[in-house]
Design a protein around this motif. Structure first.
Motif, short mmCIF file in Angstrom:
data_model
loop_
_atom_site.label_atom_id
_atom_site.label_comp_id
_atom_site.label_asym_id
_atom_site.label_seq_id
_atom_site.Cartn_x
_atom_site.Cartn_y
_atom_site.Cartn_z
N PRO A 40 0.81 -1.22 0.00
CA PRO A 40 0.00 0.00 0.00
C PRO A 40 0.84 1.27 0.00
O PRO A 40 1.99 1.26 0.45
N TYR A 41 0.26 2.34 -0.49
CA TYR A 41 0.84 3.67 -0.38
C TYR A 41 0.30 4.34 0.87
O TYR A 41 -0.85 4.11 1.27
N THR A 42 1.11 5.18 1.49
CA THR A 42 0.66 5.90 2.67
C THR A 42 -0.41 6.91 2.32
O THR A 42 -1.29 7.20 3.12
N HIS A 43 -0.33 7.50 1.13
CA HIS A 43 -1.44 8.28 0.58
C HIS A 43 -1.41 8.15 -0.94
O HIS A 43 -0.34 8.09 -1.54
N PRO A 44 -2.58 8.06 -1.56
CA PRO A 44 -2.63 7.82 -3.01
C PRO A 44 -2.04 8.99 -3.78
O PRO A 44 -2.11 10.15 -3.36
N LEU A 45 -1.43 8.67 -4.92
CA LEU A 45 -1.01 9.70 -5.87
C LEU A 45 -2.11 9.85 -6.91
O LEU A 45 -2.44 8.89 -7.61
N LYS A 46 -2.69 11.04 -6.98
CA LYS A 46 -3.78 11.30 -7.91
C LYS A 46 -3.29 12.17 -9.06
O LYS A 46 -2.53 13.12 -8.85
N ALA B 33 -3.22 3.75 -5.31
CA ALA B 33 -3.31 3.61 -3.86
C ALA B 33 -2.49 2.43 -3.36
O ALA B 33 -2.12 2.37 -2.18
N ASN B 34 -2.20 1.48 -4.26
CA ASN B 34 -1.39 0.31 -3.91
C ASN B 34 -0.42 0.01 -5.04
O ASN B 34 -0.77 0.18 -6.22
N ALA B 35 0.78 -0.42 -4.69
CA ALA B 35 1.73 -0.89 -5.69
C ALA B 35 1.41 -2.35 -5.98
O ALA B 35 1.96 -3.26 -5.36
N ASP B 36 0.47 -2.56 -6.89
CA ASP B 36 0.12 -3.92 -7.32
C ASP B 36 1.01 -4.29 -8.49
O ASP B 36 0.61 -4.20 -9.66
N HIS B 37 2.23 -4.69 -8.18
CA HIS B 37 3.27 -4.89 -9.19
C HIS B 37 3.58 -6.36 -9.39
O HIS B 37 2.99 -7.24 -8.75
N VAL B 38 4.52 -6.62 -10.29
CA VAL B 38 4.99 -7.98 -10.56
C VAL B 38 6.51 -8.00 -10.49
O VAL B 38 7.17 -7.24 -11.21
N LEU B 39 7.05 -8.82 -9.62
CA LEU B 39 8.50 -9.02 -9.57
C LEU B 39 8.87 -10.08 -10.61
O LEU B 39 8.27 -11.15 -10.65
N VAL B 40 9.82 -9.76 -11.47
CA VAL B 40 10.24 -10.65 -12.54
C VAL B 40 11.66 -11.13 -12.27
O VAL B 40 12.55 -10.32 -12.00
N ARG B 41 11.84 -12.44 -12.34
CA ARG B 41 13.17 -13.02 -12.13
C ARG B 41 13.55 -13.91 -13.31
O ARG B 41 12.80 -14.83 -13.67
N VAL B 42 14.71 -13.62 -13.90
CA VAL B 42 15.25 -14.45 -14.97
C VAL B 42 16.35 -15.32 -14.38
O VAL B 42 17.38 -14.81 -13.91
N HIS B 43 16.13 -16.63 -14.38
CA HIS B 43 17.09 -17.60 -13.83
C HIS B 43 17.93 -18.16 -14.97
O HIS B 43 17.39 -18.56 -16.01
N THR B 44 19.25 -18.22 -14.76
CA THR B 44 20.12 -18.82 -15.76
C THR B 44 20.56 -20.21 -15.31
O THR B 44 20.43 -20.58 -14.13
N ASP C 137 7.21 4.28 -9.46
CA ASP C 137 8.02 3.09 -9.26
C ASP C 137 8.30 2.81 -7.79
O ASP C 137 8.35 3.71 -6.95
N THR C 138 8.53 1.54 -7.51
CA THR C 138 9.09 1.11 -6.24
C THR C 138 10.57 1.47 -6.21
O THR C 138 11.11 2.04 -7.16
N GLN C 139 11.24 1.12 -5.12
CA GLN C 139 12.68 1.34 -5.05
C GLN C 139 13.41 0.50 -6.10
O GLN C 139 14.43 0.94 -6.66
N ILE C 140 12.88 -0.68 -6.42
CA ILE C 140 13.51 -1.51 -7.45
C ILE C 140 13.45 -0.79 -8.79
O ILE C 140 14.45 -0.71 -9.52
N GLY C 141 12.29 -0.26 -9.12
CA GLY C 141 12.14 0.47 -10.38
C GLY C 141 12.93 1.75 -10.40
O GLY C 141 13.52 2.12 -11.43
N SER C 142 12.97 2.46 -9.27
CA SER C 142 13.74 3.71 -9.20
C SER C 142 15.23 3.43 -9.36
O SER C 142 15.95 4.22 -9.99
N LEU C 143 15.70 2.33 -8.80
CA LEU C 143 17.10 1.96 -8.96
C LEU C 143 17.43 1.67 -10.42
O LEU C 143 18.51 2.04 -10.91
N MET D 166 5.36 5.02 -0.28
CA MET D 166 4.95 3.64 -0.05
C MET D 166 5.12 3.27 1.42
O MET D 166 6.03 3.77 2.10
N ALA D 167 4.27 2.38 1.90
CA ALA D 167 4.35 1.93 3.29
C ALA D 167 5.56 1.04 3.53
O ALA D 167 6.05 0.95 4.66
#
Length: 366
Positions: free
Chosen positions: A14-20, A27-38, A296-302, A327-328
């Motif tokens: 969740p976000y502490t307050h929504p970005l409008k 209001a929530n970071a409903d994201h997908v973490l993607v991992r590529v395994h070698t 973005d989350t911190q992952i996306g910002s990085l 973000m919370a």
């Protein structure tokens, strides 16, 4: 160094307050973490932020297109054979955020395999970026209070104001209040997220003349081709293409048609590979670029810092890097820090996004 499997993990924080803003609300970071395994045990990581009101992608569609379409075709390819990887993904139209996440995860795996930071593989121009903070739809005084707080606490001196409201007076008032309260040394620019018509945008520019605004991003829909071209011709500041330019082909179309005269690059929708193509197009034409934020989350910002700091052109302006502060919580084991208005790259192999597995377990949805 072959792709063994691609993993998708939906999660929600969740976000502490929504970005409008004009085209939606988060209001929530409903994201997908993607991992590529070698096949030699390396795992590349990236974050995919669905934005259905902009690109039509959802958490479910991103997971499905990667698991059912991309992963079966990419398994067995060498991670360094990026042209083959992109040839496969280009067979499927759209789905830019899903493609971008796979691309970043592949680059992360390459960097880890070569034991080299990705920002150096991409160019290595500098080791940090100045931070711009996005201000959403709120009353003018609240926007000023937020900007002053972020300036004092983090040293941020550049702010993007989300506009595109009706009546126009709400946005005009916010511009005047922010300029008066922040002074002339703070950079302010606008992003309407297609919320106005081109003629409304011209009226706002007239009412804010003399405030020192530096850019106007995506003021109206790109389909408003003739009026938009007129706006670009008459605007005293650069008109930036964002939602209208997710690919290099789109950027070419808008620039050559006169629909914009600056480009916002977002690694969340272009990955590092297509972002490099867009950047090359812009530098070749002498067009300004900005590094944008897809909330973005911190992952996306990085990832944004990694690409932006790698090139001279993308590091000239402050990048939109700080909205993870709303973000919370986050998934990074070592959180990003904004120091003196800047965020540094990670001097680690790959992108440097190490995941806190306990937090991932707590926020994952399946």
């Amino acid at each position: 160094m072959k792709i063994e499997r691609i993993e998708v993990i939906p999660y929600s924080i969740p976000y502490t307050h929504p970005l409008k803003f004009a085209s939606g609300e988060v209001a929530n970071a409903d994201h997908v973490l993607v991992r590529v395994h070698t096949d030699d045990g390396v795992v590349g990581v990236a974050d995919a932020p669905p934005r259905p009101y902009t690109y039509g992608e959802t958490q479910e569609s991103i997971g499905t297109i990667i698991e059912k379409t991309f992963a079966p075709q990419l398994t067995g390819l060498e991670i360094v054979d990026r042209e083959q990887i992109h040839a496969v993904m280009r067979r499927t139209i759209h789905n830019q955020v899903a493609k971008g996440a796979v691309d970043i995860a592949v680059w992360d795996a390459i960097g880890k395999t070569l034991r080299t930071p990705v920002h150096k593989l991409l160019g290595g121009y500098t080791d940090r970026m100045r931070v711009s903070h996005m201000l959403g739809f709120r009353p003018a005084q609240e926007l000023l209070d937020e900007a002053l707080r972020f300036g004092e606490q983090y040293g941020i001196t550049t702010f993007k104001l989300k506009v595109g409201r009706r009546p126009l007076s709400l946005d005009v008032e916010a511009c005047h209040v922010l300029r008066e309260g922040l002074g002339e040394d703070v950079e302010l620019y606008l992003d309407a997220n297609r919320g106005w018509t081109a003629n409304e945008a011209l009226e706002v520019l007239r009412r804010t003349e003399g405030l020192g605004l530096t850019m106007l991003e995506e003021p109206c829909d790109a389909k408003e081709a003739l009026s938009r071209r007129r706006l670009v011709d008459k605007s005293p500041i650069p008109v930036v293409g964002d939602e209208s330019v997710p690919t290099a082909g789109d950027a070419s179309r808008e620039l050559l048609s006169g629909g914009c005269n600056a480009i916002c690059i977002k690694t969340a929708r272009s990955g590092f590979t297509e972002a490099t193509e867009i950047l090359g197009l812009c530098t070749g034409l002498g067009v300004d670029v900005t590094m944008g934020n897809q909330i973005d989350t911190q992952i996306g910002s990085l990832a944004t810092v990694t690409f932006g700091a790698a090139h001279e052109a993308t590091s000239r302006r402050a990048g939109e890097l700080s909205n993870f502060l709303d973000m919370a919580d986050d998934l990074l084991a070592d959180p990003l820090r904004i120091i003196d208005g800047t965020i540094s790259v990670r001097d680690l192999p790959g992108v440097g996004a190490e995941i806190d597995e306990d937090k991932l377990a707590a926020y994952r949805l399946s």
